[in-house]
Design an enzyme around this catalytic site. Structure first.
Site, short mmCIF file in Angstrom:
data_model
loop_
_atom_site.label_atom_id
_atom_site.label_comp_id
_atom_site.label_asym_id
_atom_site.label_seq_id
_atom_site.Cartn_x
_atom_site.Cartn_y
_atom_site.Cartn_z
N ASN A 71 1.51 17.69 0.49
CA ASN A 71 0.12 17.72 0.02
C ASN A 71 -0.14 19.02 -0.72
O ASN A 71 0.74 19.88 -0.83
CB ASN A 71 -0.85 17.53 1.19
CG ASN A 71 -0.68 18.61 2.24
OD1 ASN A 71 -0.97 19.78 1.98
ND2 ASN A 71 -0.19 18.22 3.42
N ASP A 98 0.16 13.63 8.41
CA ASP A 98 -0.10 12.76 9.56
C ASP A 98 1.07 11.79 9.81
O ASP A 98 1.29 11.36 10.93
CB ASP A 98 -1.39 11.96 9.33
CG ASP A 98 -2.61 12.88 9.38
OD1 ASP A 98 -2.58 13.84 10.17
OD2 ASP A 98 -3.56 12.65 8.61
N LYS A 103 20.55 10.30 -2.22
CA LYS A 103 19.42 10.05 -3.12
C LYS A 103 19.25 8.54 -3.33
O LYS A 103 20.21 7.84 -3.64
CB LYS A 103 19.72 10.74 -4.45
CG LYS A 103 18.55 10.79 -5.38
CD LYS A 103 18.89 11.57 -6.63
CE LYS A 103 17.81 11.32 -7.65
NZ LYS A 103 18.19 11.75 -8.98
N PRO A 157 3.58 14.13 15.40
CA PRO A 157 2.82 14.67 16.54
C PRO A 157 1.68 15.55 16.03
O PRO A 157 1.80 16.17 14.97
CB PRO A 157 3.86 15.52 17.28
CG PRO A 157 4.95 15.79 16.30
CD PRO A 157 4.93 14.66 15.31
N ASP A 158 0.59 15.57 16.77
CA ASP A 158 -0.52 16.48 16.43
C ASP A 158 -0.25 17.80 17.17
O ASP A 158 -0.41 17.89 18.38
CB ASP A 158 -1.85 15.87 16.86
CG ASP A 158 -3.03 16.68 16.33
OD1 ASP A 158 -2.99 17.93 16.45
OD2 ASP A 158 -3.96 16.09 15.78
N ILE A 159 0.20 18.79 16.42
CA ILE A 159 0.66 20.05 17.04
C ILE A 159 -0.49 20.73 17.77
O ILE A 159 -0.35 21.17 18.91
CB ILE A 159 1.24 21.00 15.95
CG1 ILE A 159 2.35 20.28 15.18
CG2 ILE A 159 1.76 22.29 16.58
CD1 ILE A 159 2.80 21.01 13.92
N PHE A 167 -8.67 23.81 12.17
CA PHE A 167 -9.29 23.78 10.85
C PHE A 167 -9.49 22.31 10.47
O PHE A 167 -8.68 21.46 10.85
CB PHE A 167 -8.39 24.47 9.81
CG PHE A 167 -8.66 25.94 9.69
CD1 PHE A 167 -8.32 26.81 10.72
CD2 PHE A 167 -9.28 26.46 8.57
CE1 PHE A 167 -8.59 28.16 10.63
CE2 PHE A 167 -9.55 27.81 8.46
CZ PHE A 167 -9.21 28.67 9.49
N LYS A 224 -13.81 16.24 15.64
CA LYS A 224 -12.42 16.70 15.79
C LYS A 224 -12.33 17.79 16.84
O LYS A 224 -11.40 17.84 17.64
CB LYS A 224 -11.91 17.28 14.46
CG LYS A 224 -11.15 16.27 13.66
CD LYS A 224 -10.62 16.81 12.36
CE LYS A 224 -10.35 15.61 11.46
NZ LYS A 224 -10.01 15.95 10.12
N LYS A 243 -10.05 17.19 20.18
CA LYS A 243 -8.88 18.04 20.48
C LYS A 243 -9.22 19.11 21.53
O LYS A 243 -8.38 19.94 21.84
CB LYS A 243 -8.36 18.67 19.19
CG LYS A 243 -7.93 17.65 18.14
CD LYS A 243 -7.09 18.23 17.01
CE LYS A 243 -7.00 17.22 15.86
NZ LYS A 243 -5.97 17.51 14.88
O1 C5P Z 1 -5.45 16.44 10.36
P1 C5P Z 1 -6.68 16.92 11.09
O2 C5P Z 1 -7.91 16.92 10.23
O3 C5P Z 1 -6.85 16.27 12.43
O4 C5P Z 1 -6.39 18.48 11.37
C1 C5P Z 1 -7.26 19.22 12.16
C2 C5P Z 1 -6.51 20.37 12.77
O5 C5P Z 1 -5.36 19.90 13.49
C3 C5P Z 1 -5.97 21.41 11.83
O6 C5P Z 1 -6.19 22.64 12.47
C4 C5P Z 1 -4.49 21.10 11.72
O7 C5P Z 1 -3.73 22.27 11.47
C5 C5P Z 1 -4.18 20.52 13.07
N1 C5P Z 1 -3.10 19.51 13.03
C6 C5P Z 1 -1.91 19.75 13.68
N2 C5P Z 1 -0.94 18.78 13.67
C7 C5P Z 1 -1.12 17.60 13.05
C8 C5P Z 1 -2.35 17.36 12.39
C9 C5P Z 1 -3.32 18.32 12.39
O8 C5P Z 1 -1.71 20.84 14.24
N3 C5P Z 1 -0.18 16.70 13.06
#
Ligand code: C5P
Length: 403
Positions: free
Chosen positions: A217, A286, A296, A312-314, A330, A344, A348
């Site tokens: 992105n 995501d 390739k 995974p959502d870190i 953020f 959000k 979280k």
């Molecule tokens: O993608 P999203 O809007 O949910 O992101 C919100 C927050 O979650 C951001 O701080 C982003 O760095 C974090 N995030 C993450 N791992 C992901 C998606 C988002 O740490 N896979």
């Protein structure tokens, strides 16, 4: 910039006396004067006689907006004493470049020209940025003099190693103007995060499709890097886990480069022990391709389907840990910032989240953000990202449980 006086705080309006002595690095002192002015310092320049042989007073007069001082005998100064007038009210003196000769004279308390007299008569911190040939720097006499300056509480900045104007390579290069400016900024920034460890993620991630293609992105990493820089200036041990961006690591920050979200997650978890704060600024993809091709992919005339699986959502994972540090998220949204950002934050379970509209921040140098926490929403004025970052750090330092 006029509205941000209270934000910068560190160098804005501070009187910095820049002493330029004789050395080829004097030409870089012009860029330094400009850089200091750019972050709001009130720069006054004193040139030694030898310095004047390398650069002109007019250059510095134009850059600083003030007359330039060159002689102890300039009669029209306040009280007829320029070494007192110039030093009065100074917040710091920075001698850059500092030749071997001026270092020797400072070490011995000499006052045989304007700059040395000014340094001797000061009541503010003195910074010295050595710049000289490698052998002059390594000479025991210079090393003795530098040790004396250090023992006197004078702050030595550098020197760097590398190619020299004389054609040799080694220690003795003056630090770059940006690094010198950064050192002064750090000195004047309140150590709000002293003794804390902060982990920051920044930039985009890159999810490989095959060896040369991937999903990414347009995140520039600028906001995350500004946050990491502000944490380091605030005294935190700062680790920056960064996706692919074209930015240099901020001063005093340990940077770990990653590409994919999975690698970012692994590196974050590896450096997390002992962290007091986790700030997730990265624009993590995501989804990633279910498979990465080893070779390739070849084109064919047929449509192609790419199967994606969620990453995974870190941030959510870190925030859910029983030993979770203070977590800051953020959220960049294209609409309805308040509603999306706050939902959000709640989903979280974050004590603090920084939201901005995509149109306001992505890629640019400025940002308009709103901080959300348990007390509500706190909009910040539009400002350069470095200043926004500083305010965010101030806000989180206020919310941080005592360490
Ligand atoms: O993608 P999203 O809007 O949910 O992101 C919100 C927050 O979650 C951001 O701080 C982003 O760095 C974090 N995030 C993450 N791992 C992901 C998606 C988002 O740490 N896979």
């Amino acid at each position: 910039m006029e509205n941000y006086t209270h934000i910068i705080g560190c160098l804005r309006g501070r009187k910095i006396v820049l002493g330029v002595s004789g050395g080829i690095a004097a030409y870089k002192a012009a860029a330094l004067a400009r850089e200091l002015g750019r972050v709001g310092a009130d720069v006054h320049v004193a040139l030694t006689e030898a310095g004047l042989r390398f650069v002109s007073a007019l250059t510095f007069q134009a850059l600083s907006g003030h007359r330039v001082w060159t002689s102890l005998w300039d009669g029209d100064a306040e009280n007829g004493m320029p070494h007192i007038a110039l030093g009065r009210g100074a917040d710091a003196i920075l001698v850059a470049p500092a030749s071997a000769d001026i270092i020797a004279r400072l070490a011995h308390g000499r006052a045989d020209d304007l700059l040395t007299a000014l340094c001797l008569a000061r009541d503010c911190p003195l910074f010295v940025a050595p710049a000289m040939n490698r052998q002059m720097w390594e000479n025991p006499a210079t090393q003795r003099n530098v040790a004396t300056l250090r023992a006197d509480g004078i702050i030595i900045l550098g020197p760097d190693e590398g190619g020299q104007a004389c054609g040799e390579t080694g220690p003795g290069r003056m630090l770059e103007p940006g690094a010198l400016c950064e050192a002064l900024l750090a000195f004047f920034t309140p150590r709000l995060l002293a003794g804390r460890k902060v982990v920051v993620t920044a930039g985009p991630t890159f999810e490989a499709i095959d060896p040369v293609r991937g999903i990414t992105n347009s995140s520039s990493g600028k906001m995350g890097y500004a946050i990491a820089a502000a944490c380091a200036r605030g005294g935190a041990e700062t680790v920056l886990v960064s996706g692919p961006v074209a930015l240099p690591a901020p001063a005093g920050v340990r940077r770990i480069d990653v590409a994919s979200a999975l690698r970012m997650r692994d590196e974050v978890l590896a450096v997390l022990p002992g962290a007091d704060v986790f700030i997730a600024v990265a624009a993590v993809a995501d989804y990633r391709p279910a498979q990465t091709a080893g070779h390739k992919l070849k084109k064919s005339g047929l449509p192609m389907r790419l199967e994606l699986v969620p990453n995974p959502d870190i941030l959510a994972e870190v925030a859910a840990r029983p030993d979770a540090p203070f977590c800051v998220g953020f959220a960049a949204e294209s609409q309805e910032l308040d509603a999306y950002a706050e939902s959000k934050r709640r989903a979280k379970r974050l004590p603090m989240l920084v939201g901005n509209l995509l149109a306001d921040g992505v890629g640019g140098d400025d940002n308009t953000v709103v901080i959300y926490d348990d007390a509500g929403r706190h909009p910040l004025p539009r400002a350069p990202k470095a200043l926004v970052a500083r305010q965010i750090v101030e806000h989180l330092a206020r919310l941080l449980p005592a360490g």
